[in-house]
Scaffold this motif. Structure first.
Motif, short mmCIF file in Angstrom:
data_model
loop_
_atom_site.label_atom_id
_atom_site.label_comp_id
_atom_site.label_asym_id
_atom_site.label_seq_id
_atom_site.Cartn_x
_atom_site.Cartn_y
_atom_site.Cartn_z
N LEU A 9 0.84 -1.11 0.12
CA LEU A 9 0.00 -0.16 0.01
C LEU A 9 0.84 1.24 -0.08
O LEU A 9 1.29 1.96 1.04
CB LEU A 9 -0.81 -0.27 1.09
CG LEU A 9 -2.16 1.06 1.42
CD1 LEU A 9 -2.85 0.93 -0.02
CD2 LEU A 9 -2.82 1.03 2.43
N PRO A 10 1.24 1.55 -1.17
CA PRO A 10 2.15 2.89 -1.19
C PRO A 10 1.49 3.99 -0.83
O PRO A 10 0.18 4.36 -0.85
CB PRO A 10 2.29 2.86 -2.75
CG PRO A 10 2.00 1.70 -3.43
CD PRO A 10 1.08 1.15 -2.44
N GLU A 11 2.07 5.01 -0.17
CA GLU A 11 1.73 6.49 0.30
C GLU A 11 0.75 7.24 -0.75
O GLU A 11 -0.08 7.77 -0.79
CB GLU A 11 2.71 7.20 0.59
CG GLU A 11 2.52 8.35 1.83
CD GLU A 11 1.20 7.90 2.57
OE1 GLU A 11 0.14 8.81 2.34
OE2 GLU A 11 1.21 6.93 3.50
N THR A 12 1.44 6.97 -2.15
CA THR A 12 0.84 7.55 -3.45
C THR A 12 -0.67 7.13 -3.58
O THR A 12 -1.36 7.89 -3.81
CB THR A 12 1.49 7.42 -4.86
OG1 THR A 12 1.74 6.29 -4.55
CG2 THR A 12 2.74 8.31 -4.64
N THR A 13 -0.99 5.73 -3.28
CA THR A 13 -2.11 5.06 -3.43
C THR A 13 -3.16 5.73 -2.51
O THR A 13 -4.25 6.17 -2.57
CB THR A 13 -2.18 3.52 -3.43
OG1 THR A 13 -0.91 3.19 -4.24
CG2 THR A 13 -3.47 2.83 -3.45
N VAL A 14 -2.63 5.80 -0.97
CA VAL A 14 -3.57 6.22 0.05
C VAL A 14 -3.89 7.76 -0.24
O VAL A 14 -4.97 7.89 -0.42
CB VAL A 14 -2.75 6.27 1.29
CG1 VAL A 14 -3.49 6.75 2.33
CG2 VAL A 14 -2.08 4.69 1.84
N SER A 15 -3.11 8.36 -0.56
CA SER A 15 -3.26 9.98 -0.90
C SER A 15 -4.18 10.09 -2.05
O SER A 15 -5.12 11.01 -2.12
CB SER A 15 -2.02 10.90 -0.97
OG SER A 15 -1.15 10.71 -1.93
N ALA A 16 -4.12 9.44 -3.32
CA ALA A 16 -4.96 9.48 -4.19
C ALA A 16 -6.50 8.94 -3.84
O ALA A 16 -7.41 9.57 -4.24
CB ALA A 16 -4.31 8.59 -5.43
N CYS A 17 -6.53 7.85 -3.17
CA CYS A 17 -7.77 7.37 -2.55
C CYS A 17 -8.52 8.63 -1.57
O CYS A 17 -9.48 8.52 -1.46
CB CYS A 17 -7.66 6.04 -1.94
SG CYS A 17 -7.22 4.73 -3.05
N GLN A 18 -7.66 9.03 -1.02
CA GLN A 18 -8.11 10.16 0.16
C GLN A 18 -8.85 11.30 -0.75
O GLN A 18 -9.54 12.02 -0.05
CB GLN A 18 -6.89 10.70 1.07
CG GLN A 18 -6.85 9.41 2.34
CD GLN A 18 -5.89 9.75 2.93
OE1 GLN A 18 -4.75 10.33 2.61
NE2 GLN A 18 -5.54 9.11 4.21
N GLN A 19 -8.31 11.72 -1.83
CA GLN A 19 -8.70 12.62 -2.61
C GLN A 19 -9.85 12.44 -3.50
O GLN A 19 -10.48 13.27 -4.34
CB GLN A 19 -7.59 13.56 -3.49
CG GLN A 19 -6.56 14.10 -2.58
CD GLN A 19 -5.57 14.24 -3.12
OE1 GLN A 19 -5.15 14.51 -4.44
NE2 GLN A 19 -4.30 14.28 -2.38
N ALA A 20 -10.02 11.00 -3.78
CA ALA A 20 -11.19 10.49 -4.50
C ALA A 20 -12.57 10.42 -4.14
O ALA A 20 -12.88 10.57 -2.77
CB ALA A 20 -10.76 9.04 -4.92
N ASP A 21 -13.53 10.44 -5.06
CA ASP A 21 -15.12 10.70 -4.75
C ASP A 21 -15.31 9.21 -4.43
O ASP A 21 -16.30 8.80 -3.57
CB ASP A 21 -15.98 11.27 -5.76
CG ASP A 21 -15.90 12.50 -5.92
OD1 ASP A 21 -15.68 13.31 -4.87
OD2 ASP A 21 -15.30 12.90 -7.02
N ALA A 22 -14.62 8.06 -5.01
CA ALA A 22 -14.73 6.71 -4.85
C ALA A 22 -13.73 5.77 -5.54
O ALA A 22 -12.99 6.08 -6.15
CB ALA A 22 -16.23 6.30 -5.39
#
Ligand code: IPM
Ligand code: MG
Length: 368
Positions: free
Chosen positions: A55-68
């Protein structure tokens, strides 16, 4: 409507079914004038290979900014021998937890022309239509300590829940029941576990707030038996994380194939992660034979729960239903009649239905 969607294909058949979801969303966007933007990120074994972590940090932050978020699947034999912190499944557990997605909804409804594909008798499963509401960010999956002790000769996992964690999932389940047949079965092991006693206490307290819902308590062993001997008994089942994991795989046999089951993992602001209940199926990965139905039905759940697009969600569900009713099926379904198709063809049939139906709606409403 403008929405930002992160796609997490993950491992095995994940990339193939995610592509199907994207094609369905393109069709919906086009027909209904929505704008969906997509960003692909790594998770699971694929992320271990690329970034050294599931679970890379980039994945977490992209998901945190997504609507879904749409997720394909994680895991596979290639990563089986990694230490537990690096296993692909940790990526999935990590993103559920990082996004605070505590409520996992798993609807289980048999498609009428696939009933014979279930190992259970048609007379038993006919009419079954239930929803498992699984607590997703607590319990044994996340309790600490969880480790080997005594120099590796003993081991401990921790089943921990706060009252608040139980209350919010129980509330969610009551609300789901109110939108369905108003029956709630709370599953626990209150004859043995302290955590289950608190669980039962919370359900008893909460039921006063939902007087229209009929509540029963079942021990998990009895529930497991009843689920396959009398599945039509159930409407909504609410249970803790591990029990929900086990019962939802069991319930999948009611539908004839695990390849049919969608899921939504939600929190209270509408952001959600949507994934098929099936896994990465490494044995058939890359062969173009995976069943995209569960992923496509998960996409319908996203349209409904995260974007409030009920009409679009129903159209996607109707498309799946119609294509199955027309006799098309994928390799995971034991069937001798009808026409066996691969992932791409199944997706194209569903997309074609969406386009033709929404076009005919427009003709009716635009020229009426
Ligand atoms: C599921 C899966 C996951 C779980 C695994 C892959 C960690 O079995 O979504 O049901 O146990 O939650
Ligand atoms: Mg599972």
């Amino acid at each position: 409507m403008n929405k930002k969607i992160v796609l997490l294909p993950g491992d095995g058949i994940g990339a193939e079914v995610i592509q199907s979801a994207q094609e369905v969303l393109h069709a919906i966007a086009e027909e209904y004038n929505h704008r969906f933007s997509f960003e692909i990120q790594d998770i699971g074994g694929a992320a271990v290979d690329q970034h050294g972590t599931p679970l890379p940090e980039t994945t977490v932050s992209a998901c945190q900014q997504a609507d879904a978020v749409l997720l394909g699947a994680v895991g596979g034999p290639k990563w089986d021998d990694l230490p537990s912190q690096l296993r692909p499944e940790r990526g999935l557990l990590g993103i559920r937890s990082a996004l605070g997605l505590y409520a996992n909804l798993r609807p289980i409804k048999g498609f009428s022309n696939l009933m014979h594909a279930s190992p259970l008798k048609e007379s038993v499963i006919k009419g079954s239509d239930l929803l498992i509401v699984r607590e997703l960010t607590g319990g044994l999956y996340f309790g600490k300590p969880s480790e080997r002790i005594d120099g590796g000769e003993s081991v401990v996992d921790t089943l921990f829940y706060t009252r608040n964690e139980i209350e919010r999932i129980v509330d969610k389940a009551f609300q789901c029941a109110q939108g369905r047949r108003k029956q709630l079965t709370s599953v626990d092991k209150a004859n043995v576990l302290e955590s289950s006693k608190l669980w039962r206490e919370v359900v008893e307290e909460k039921k006063k707030d939902y007087p229209d819902v009929l509540v029963e308590h079942l021990l998990v062993d009895a529930a497991a038996m009843k689920l396959i001997t009398n599945p039509t008994h159930f409407d909504v089942i609410v249970t803790e994380n591990l029990f929900g994991d086990i019962l939802s795989d069991e319930a999948s046999v009611l539908t004839g194939s695990l390849g049919m089951l969608p899921s939504a993992s939600l929190r209270d602001d509408g952001v959600g992660l949507y994934e098929p209940v099936h896994g990465s199926a490494p044995d058939i990965a890359g062969k173009g034979v995976a069943n995209p139905t569960a992923m496509i039905l998960s996409t319908a759940m996203m349209l409904r729960h995260s974007f409030g697009l009920e009409e679009e969600a129903q159209l996607v569900e109707q498309a799946v239903q119609t294509v199955l009713d027309n006799g098309y099926y994928t390799a995971d379904i034991q069937q001798t009649v009808g026409r066996k198709v691969g992932t791409r063809e199944m997706t194209a049939l569903i997309v074609d239905y969406i386009k033709s139906e929404s076009a005919s709606h427009c003709i009716q409403s635009c020229y009426a």
